[in-house]
Write a protein that holds these residues in place. Structure first.
Motif, short mmCIF file in Angstrom:
data_model
loop_
_atom_site.label_atom_id
_atom_site.label_comp_id
_atom_site.label_asym_id
_atom_site.label_seq_id
_atom_site.Cartn_x
_atom_site.Cartn_y
_atom_site.Cartn_z
N TRP A 157 114.12 -31.87 107.69
CA TRP A 157 112.66 -31.66 108.33
C TRP A 157 112.78 -32.32 109.83
O TRP A 157 113.23 -33.25 110.08
CB TRP A 157 111.50 -32.46 107.70
N TYR A 168 103.09 -22.49 112.17
CA TYR A 168 102.28 -23.31 113.24
C TYR A 168 101.17 -22.68 113.70
O TYR A 168 100.89 -21.40 113.20
CB TYR A 168 103.25 -23.95 114.30
N GLU A 171 99.85 -25.98 110.22
CA GLU A 171 98.93 -27.03 110.90
C GLU A 171 98.94 -26.74 112.29
O GLU A 171 99.49 -25.90 112.84
CB GLU A 171 99.63 -28.43 110.85
N LYS A 211 104.83 -29.17 113.27
CA LYS A 211 105.13 -29.99 112.26
C LYS A 211 105.80 -29.44 111.13
O LYS A 211 105.72 -28.22 111.13
CB LYS A 211 103.98 -31.06 111.56
N ASN A 212 106.70 -30.20 110.38
CA ASN A 212 107.34 -29.59 109.33
C ASN A 212 108.29 -28.44 109.53
O ASN A 212 108.06 -27.31 108.86
CB ASN A 212 106.25 -29.10 108.03
N ARG A 218 110.07 -33.58 112.59
CA ARG A 218 108.26 -33.85 112.61
C ARG A 218 107.80 -33.44 111.29
O ARG A 218 106.56 -32.87 111.32
CB ARG A 218 107.85 -32.90 113.92
N GLU A 219 108.35 -34.25 110.30
CA GLU A 219 107.84 -33.99 109.08
C GLU A 219 106.47 -34.55 108.86
O GLU A 219 106.26 -35.78 109.23
CB GLU A 219 108.99 -34.65 107.80
N ASN A 220 105.68 -33.85 108.27
CA ASN A 220 104.29 -34.36 107.55
C ASN A 220 104.39 -34.30 105.97
O ASN A 220 104.33 -33.11 105.51
CB ASN A 220 103.19 -33.56 108.29
N LYS A 221 105.01 -35.28 105.32
CA LYS A 221 105.00 -35.34 103.83
C LYS A 221 103.56 -34.76 103.07
O LYS A 221 103.98 -34.15 102.16
CB LYS A 221 105.35 -36.62 103.40
N ASP A 222 102.57 -34.73 103.65
CA ASP A 222 101.66 -34.30 103.03
C ASP A 222 101.37 -32.89 103.17
O ASP A 222 100.27 -32.23 102.81
CB ASP A 222 100.14 -34.99 103.41
N GLY A 223 102.03 -32.22 104.12
CA GLY A 223 101.90 -30.84 104.58
C GLY A 223 103.05 -30.02 103.94
O GLY A 223 103.20 -28.72 104.45
N TRP A 224 103.58 -30.32 102.79
CA TRP A 224 104.76 -29.21 102.22
C TRP A 224 104.77 -29.80 100.60
O TRP A 224 104.48 -31.08 100.42
CB TRP A 224 106.01 -29.42 102.81
#
Length: 186
Positions: free
Chosen positions: A7, A165, A27, A39-40, A9-15
């Motif tokens: 990943w 994105y 996002e 992100k992600n 720029r990982e957003n763990k809540d976004g996948w």
């Protein structure tokens, strides 16, 4: 997902992984031009043995609502150097769009109207050329979108990327990715 996927720029809540496949939240952020804030972004190394002759395909489902909201299959060297094919909203409708970016300067290769919310995308690399294709999931017939030369960059090995994105904050719109395949091209 194999450990080779990384990943950016990982957003763990976004996948999340589901029975339907990988789901990624669309996002705010961008990868087209100089912003490079999405992100992600998923990255997978292109196997050295295939770098001059490779075929990469994936199935994507998206319900875009906002101008330039998109999901992409990408031949990626860096945030500023890549070739993408994806589904996005442009000119008030959903399209398959292929583009090329070098040093944050963008070039649209093709825009093809597409009314479905699910699509199969494919990139074929042969030597210094890359060709993009799409098809409806139930079809076996690939439709060529466009062809371009690869961005010259011998210092950075290419990677395959999945990018999501230009979404809206709190939209709760997710893309679903499945049927990823990477193989030597014929």
């Amino acid at each position: 997902m194999s450990e080779q996927w990384q990943w950016l720029r990982e957003n763990k809540d976004g996948w999340k992984l589901t029975d339907s496949g990988l789901q990624v939240l669309i996002e705010p952020g961008n990868m087209w031009g100089g912003d490079n804030s999405a992100k992600n972004v998923l990255l997978h190394p292109a196997p050295e043995a295939w770098q001059d002759s490779i075929e990469v395909s994936v199935q994507m489902e998206q319900h875009p609502k906002k101008l330039w909201e998109q999901t992409n299959l990408v031949w990626y060297y860096s945030d500023s150097k890549m070739v993408k094919i994806g589904m996005e909203i442009k000119h008030g409708r959903t399209n398959i769009v292929m583009g090329r970016e070098i040093d944050d300067r963008t070039q649209t290769i093709a825009i093809i109207p597409y009314t479905d919310e699910m699509v199969r995308l494919k990139l074929v690399v042969k030597g210094a050329s890359i060709t993009g294709f799409f098809r409806k999931p139930e079809s076996s017939q690939w439709i060529e979108v466009g062809q371009t030369s690869l961005p010259a960059d011998s210092s950075t090995p290419p990677q395959v990327s999945l990018q999501f994105y230009q979404g809206e904050a709190d939209s709760n719109r997710w893309a679903t990715v499945s049927r990823f395949k990477m193989q030597a091209s014929e």
